[in-house]
Scaffold this motif. Structure first.
Motif, PDB file in Angstrom:
ATOM      1  N   GLN A 110      -4.819   1.427   1.617  1.00  0.00           N
ATOM      2  CA  GLN A 110      -3.653   1.414   2.607  1.00  0.00           C
ATOM      3  C   GLN A 110      -3.452   2.951   2.266  1.00  0.00           C
ATOM      4  OE1 GLN A 110      -1.698  -1.319   0.355  1.00  0.00           O
ATOM      5  NE2 GLN A 110      -1.630  -2.874   1.833  1.00  0.00           N
ATOM      6  N   ASP A 111      -3.424   3.671   1.265  1.00  0.00           N
ATOM      7  CA  ASP A 111      -2.759   4.786   1.039  1.00  0.00           C
ATOM      8  C   ASP A 111      -3.800   5.767   1.983  1.00  0.00           C
ATOM      9  OD1 ASP A 111      -0.502   5.174  -0.073  1.00  0.00           O
ATOM     10  OD2 ASP A 111      -1.305   6.466  -1.818  1.00  0.00           O
ATOM     11  N   SER A 112      -5.143   5.505   1.664  1.00  0.00           N
ATOM     12  CA  SER A 112      -6.196   6.382   2.469  1.00  0.00           C
ATOM     13  C   SER A 112      -5.924   6.313   4.105  1.00  0.00           C
ATOM     14  CB  SER A 112      -7.473   5.946   2.089  1.00  0.00           C
ATOM     15  OG  SER A 112      -7.772   6.178   0.739  1.00  0.00           O
ATOM     16  N   ALA A 113      -5.602   5.145   4.400  1.00  0.00           N
ATOM     17  CA  ALA A 113      -5.305   4.880   5.886  1.00  0.00           C
ATOM     18  C   ALA A 113      -4.185   5.646   6.219  1.00  0.00           C
ATOM     19  CB  ALA A 113      -5.163   3.321   5.945  1.00  0.00           C
ATOM     20  N   LEU A 114      -2.993   5.515   5.338  1.00  0.00           N
ATOM     21  CA  LEU A 114      -1.799   6.345   5.710  1.00  0.00           C
ATOM     22  C   LEU A 114      -2.098   7.794   5.843  1.00  0.00           C
ATOM     23  CD1 LEU A 114       1.130   4.692   3.596  1.00  0.00           C
ATOM     24  CD2 LEU A 114       0.859   4.986   5.977  1.00  0.00           C
ATOM     25  N   VAL A 115      -2.919   8.224   4.882  1.00  0.00           N
ATOM     26  CA  VAL A 115      -2.900   9.788   4.949  1.00  0.00           C
ATOM     27  C   VAL A 115      -3.731  10.152   6.319  1.00  0.00           C
ATOM     28  CG1 VAL A 115      -4.491  11.613   3.936  1.00  0.00           C
ATOM     29  CG2 VAL A 115      -3.322  10.139   2.387  1.00  0.00           C
ATOM     30  N   SER A 116      -4.839   9.327   6.650  1.00  0.00           N
ATOM     31  CA  SER A 116      -5.448   9.697   7.858  1.00  0.00           C
ATOM     32  C   SER A 116      -4.729   9.413   9.145  1.00  0.00           C
ATOM     33  CB  SER A 116      -6.862   8.796   7.981  1.00  0.00           C
ATOM     34  OG  SER A 116      -7.580   9.056   6.712  1.00  0.00           O
ATOM     35  N   ILE A 118      -1.412   9.500   9.436  1.00  0.00           N
ATOM     36  CA  ILE A 118      -0.226  10.613   9.543  1.00  0.00           C
ATOM     37  C   ILE A 118      -0.753  11.809   9.850  1.00  0.00           C
ATOM     38  CG2 ILE A 118       1.557  11.775   8.345  1.00  0.00           C
ATOM     39  CD1 ILE A 118       1.905   9.499   6.690  1.00  0.00           C
ATOM     40  N   SER A 119      -2.067  12.033   9.392  1.00  0.00           N
ATOM     41  CA  SER A 119      -2.419  13.340   9.682  1.00  0.00           C
ATOM     42  C   SER A 119      -3.022  13.426  11.214  1.00  0.00           C
ATOM     43  CB  SER A 119      -3.870  13.795   8.941  1.00  0.00           C
ATOM     44  OG  SER A 119      -3.651  13.464   7.451  1.00  0.00           O
ATOM     45  N   ALA A 120      -3.532  12.410  11.676  1.00  0.00           N
ATOM     46  CA  ALA A 120      -3.644  12.316  12.944  1.00  0.00           C
ATOM     47  C   ALA A 120      -2.681  12.172  14.028  1.00  0.00           C
ATOM     48  CB  ALA A 120      -4.904  10.919  13.362  1.00  0.00           C
ATOM     49  N   GLY A 121      -1.502  12.251  13.415  1.00  0.00           N
ATOM     50  CA  GLY A 121      -0.438  11.940  14.493  1.00  0.00           C
ATOM     51  C   GLY A 121       0.023  10.737  14.878  1.00  0.00           C
ATOM     52  N   GLN A 122      -0.520   9.687  14.174  1.00  0.00           N
ATOM     53  CA  GLN A 122      -0.300   8.050  14.495  1.00  0.00           C
ATOM     54  C   GLN A 122       0.814   7.579  13.875  1.00  0.00           C
ATOM     55  OE1 GLN A 122      -4.037   6.347  14.263  1.00  0.00           O
ATOM     56  NE2 GLN A 122      -5.110   7.807  15.499  1.00  0.00           N
ATOM     57  N   MET A 123       2.028   8.080  14.092  1.00  0.00           N
ATOM     58  CA  MET A 123       3.172   7.728  13.118  1.00  0.00           C
ATOM     59  C   MET A 123       3.612   6.426  13.350  1.00  0.00           C
ATOM     60  SD  MET A 123       3.074  10.615  11.756  1.00  0.00           S
ATOM     61  CE  MET A 123       4.535  10.038  10.768  1.00  0.00           C
TER      62      MET A 123
END
Length: 635
Positions: A110-116, A118-123
């Protein structure tokens, strides 16, 4: 640079001729004072009076080809990890979401998905996942809590934000949310101000300023809070302290504060002292309004929401200022843009961090958002030109460069960027006039600003066959930067290649090696200098060092083959030539003629050189980018 992020390790374009001075270099930065200065604290952009259209968040996941068949959890997880290594945030987010579908309760996934995401701008997707992670009383992760904090701030739900901070700090350090957690402390103080508790908010800011090393950051935050609360005297006292107005937004904030105190003359003097202020639209606009006696309001921070966006931006800038930026730098920059989409400085910092990660298309989305905001600052356009050129979107980059030189004809960095772009496309002769214009705009006594365009023009002249002028430029640049490895290397090898000043040339290259011993390209030049001088045995060691660090470079492998041949290691020479051919070199892109290598394999190097009547030539390697005034080699 005001809020700008240094792009120290952004990889250069593929060929050595593509000298390029990015917008984040010392030379392209009208606000920088010295090349080693850390990135200053970030402040918000000035408000936008007329935006061309709404500023949306970064685009969601684009259309992608069908995912390869992946079985169970392992397939998408491994695919996601590969995408993370390549900084391909969109693809990583896609596969992590697939992995979560197989193991919905795994906090690491879940955290790894969050990082990716947010980094991609998919807020929106990141918020949905963070809410799932904290639903039904679940603790969630620190990152999920950070997303929720930003969400409450964006919605101006101050009670919700304070409750979220309290929930995450219920077992934290003594003293409540402030404790030793500066981020939560500042968020809580701004939330209290938003909830109408100004007295407690200001007291919290003042208390946090006593934390060792935090005074400068907290002075600025407290000044913004005081000004928002109408205490302009208190705000001015804080902004007048050393460092509080050391960045552009701090200067603009203090000038606006002085205007509220009817001290316009001081405000004008402050703005007149901004380095290269005439090229900063915000400085020019505010100065014109002050000079004309127009009403000037304090609007650097218009609400506590803006203050919180600044907090995230300050952390993003600090985290991104190291040679290897922390992954959380991009997270905080994205959160700043999400909380206050109109905050241009956050868009710029986000774009520059994305450039560091070679995510040029995502960076261009942020630059486009800046343009829609109507906040086209030179530093942003210079970064955008660099980003487009690195993404090999040359037509767009050229249009941007032409537009910038038309809008800012007296800005030397704009002409340098145009020259760099032309050189990147091997348009050497066309690049020379751009560098001519840049150098005509830089005073003779500003050597730190002149060395790079002199170097760049010298290379353009050398590659277009005008060596006498090139030599003069390279010598002039070397007088300014006598210890610049790439410059020493270029001039030294230019002489070696022409058979001139051989002893002095070798000394220059040897000095370059001493200054940058791990640079494979400079080792290659040293070896090739020995080769051209007939010192074949001396050439072996540096050539092997070069090949070890650049094993996939066809030119280096070709050279190593030549060196081996001349010292009698003919079987090893043939191995290196075959390796060079296996890398599919082209004479245009790699300075390697594959037909010549085939001829060496068929008839041997001695026969080929005898047919040519001269030794093989080798163009000196040139840098592609100047970071903080220090050129780096292409790869």
């Amino acid at each position: 640079m005001s809020g700008a992020v240094q792009a120290q390790d952004a990889p250069p374009p593929p060929r050595p001729d593509n000298l390029q001075a990015p917008a984040t270099s010392q030379d392209a930065n009208p606000e920088a004072e010295d090349e080693d200065a850390p990135a200053p604290e970030a402040g918000p952009e000035a408000p936008v009076e007329e935006a061309v259209g709404p500023v949306d968040e970064a685009p969601a996941e684009p259309d992608l080809p069908p995912a390869p068949l992946t079985m169970g959890l392992a397939g998408p997880y491994l695919a996601a990890r590969i995408a993370v290594v390549e900084n391909d945030f969109i693809v990583a987010a896609r596969y992590f979401k697939q992995a979560i579908a197989h193991d919905p309760g795994d906090p690491f996934l879940q955290d790894s998905a969050l990082v990716s995401m947010i980094s991609a701008g998919q807020m929106d997707g990141a918020l949905e996942l963070a809410q799932q992670m904290t639903s039904d009383g679940k603790d969630g992760t620190e990152l999920a809590g950070l997303v929720l904090r930003a969400h409450y701030a964006q919605a101006e739900d101050w009670d919700g934000l304070l409750a979220e901070i309290a929930r995450n700090n219920s077992e934290g350090a003594e003293g409540g949310p402030q404790g030793n957690n500066l981020l939560d402390g500042m968020l809580a103080a701004w939330a209290k101000l938003g909830a109408g508790n100004a007295t407690e908010a200001l007291a919290d800011f003042a208390a946090m300023a006593k934390v060792p090393g935090a005074a400068g950051m907290l002075d600025y935050q407290l000044a913004m809070a005081r000004a928002l609360a109408g205490d302009y005297e208190g705000a001015n006292e804080l902004l007048s302290r050393d460092g509080a107005d050391s960045h552009l937004m701090g200067v603009l904030a203090r000038a606006q504060v002085l205007a509220q105190l009817d001290r316009r003359d001081e405000a004008l003097a402050l703005l007149d002292g901004v380095p290269a202020g005439a090229s900063e639209p915000q400085v020019v606009d505010l100065r014109n309004r002050l000079d004309a006696g127009e009403d000037v309001t304090f609007d650097v921070v218009k609400s506590p929401r803006d203050g919180i966006a600044q907090v995230f931006l300050t952390f993003a800038t600090a985290l991104a200022s190291s040679p290897e930026p922390e992954p959380l730098a991009l997270i905080h920059a994205r959160l700043a843009s999400w909380v206050a989409p109109e905050l241009g400085e956050a868009r710029l910092v986000t774009a520059q961090i994305l450039q560091m990660h070679q995510q040029y298309d995502l960076a261009e989305a942020e630059f486009e958002a800046l343009r829609r905001l109507g906040q086209v600052r030179p530093v942003a356009e210079l970064s955008r030109i660099d980003s487009l050129s690195r993404a090999e979107r040359f037509d767009e980059a050229e249009k941007a460069a032409l537009a910038l030189t038309a809008a800012q004809p007296d800005l030397p960095q704009a002409w340098i960027a145009q020259g760099d772009l032309l050189r990147q496309q091997d348009k050497f002769s066309a690049a020379v006039p751009a560098y001519d214009k840049a150098l005509s705009l830089i005073p003779e006594d500003q050597g730190d600003q002149r060395w790079f365009p002199l170097y760049a023009r010298g290379i353009a002249l050398e590659r277009s066959g005008q060596f006498d002028r090139a030599e003069a430029d390279l010598k002039a640049a070397l007088e300014i930067r006598p210890d610049q490895p790439s410059l020493l290397n270029y001039l030294g090898y230019s002489w070696i290649d022409r058979g001139e000043n051989l002893d002095e040339a070798l000394k220059l290259i040897q000095k370059a090696v001493e200054l940058s011993p791990d640079d494979g390209y400079i080792q290659d030049s040293l070896a090739w200098a020995y080769f051209r001088l007939g010192r074949y045995q001396d050439a072996v060691e540096p050539m092997e060092l070069a090949a070890r660090s650049m094993s996939a470079d066809p030119l280096v492998n070709d050279h190593l083959g030549d060196v081996y041949w001349m010292v009698g290691r003919k079987r090893e020479a043939e191995v290196q030539w075959r390796r060079a051919l296996s890398l599919k070199p082209t004479e245009t892109e790699d300075d390697v003629d594959p037909e010549r290598i085939k001829a060496k394999l068929e008839r041997g190097l001695d026969a080929v050189m005898a047919e040519e009547g001269a030794g093989p030539s080798h163009a000196p390697v040139t840098p592609t980018t100047a970071e903080n005034g220090t050129a780096t080699q292409s790869e």
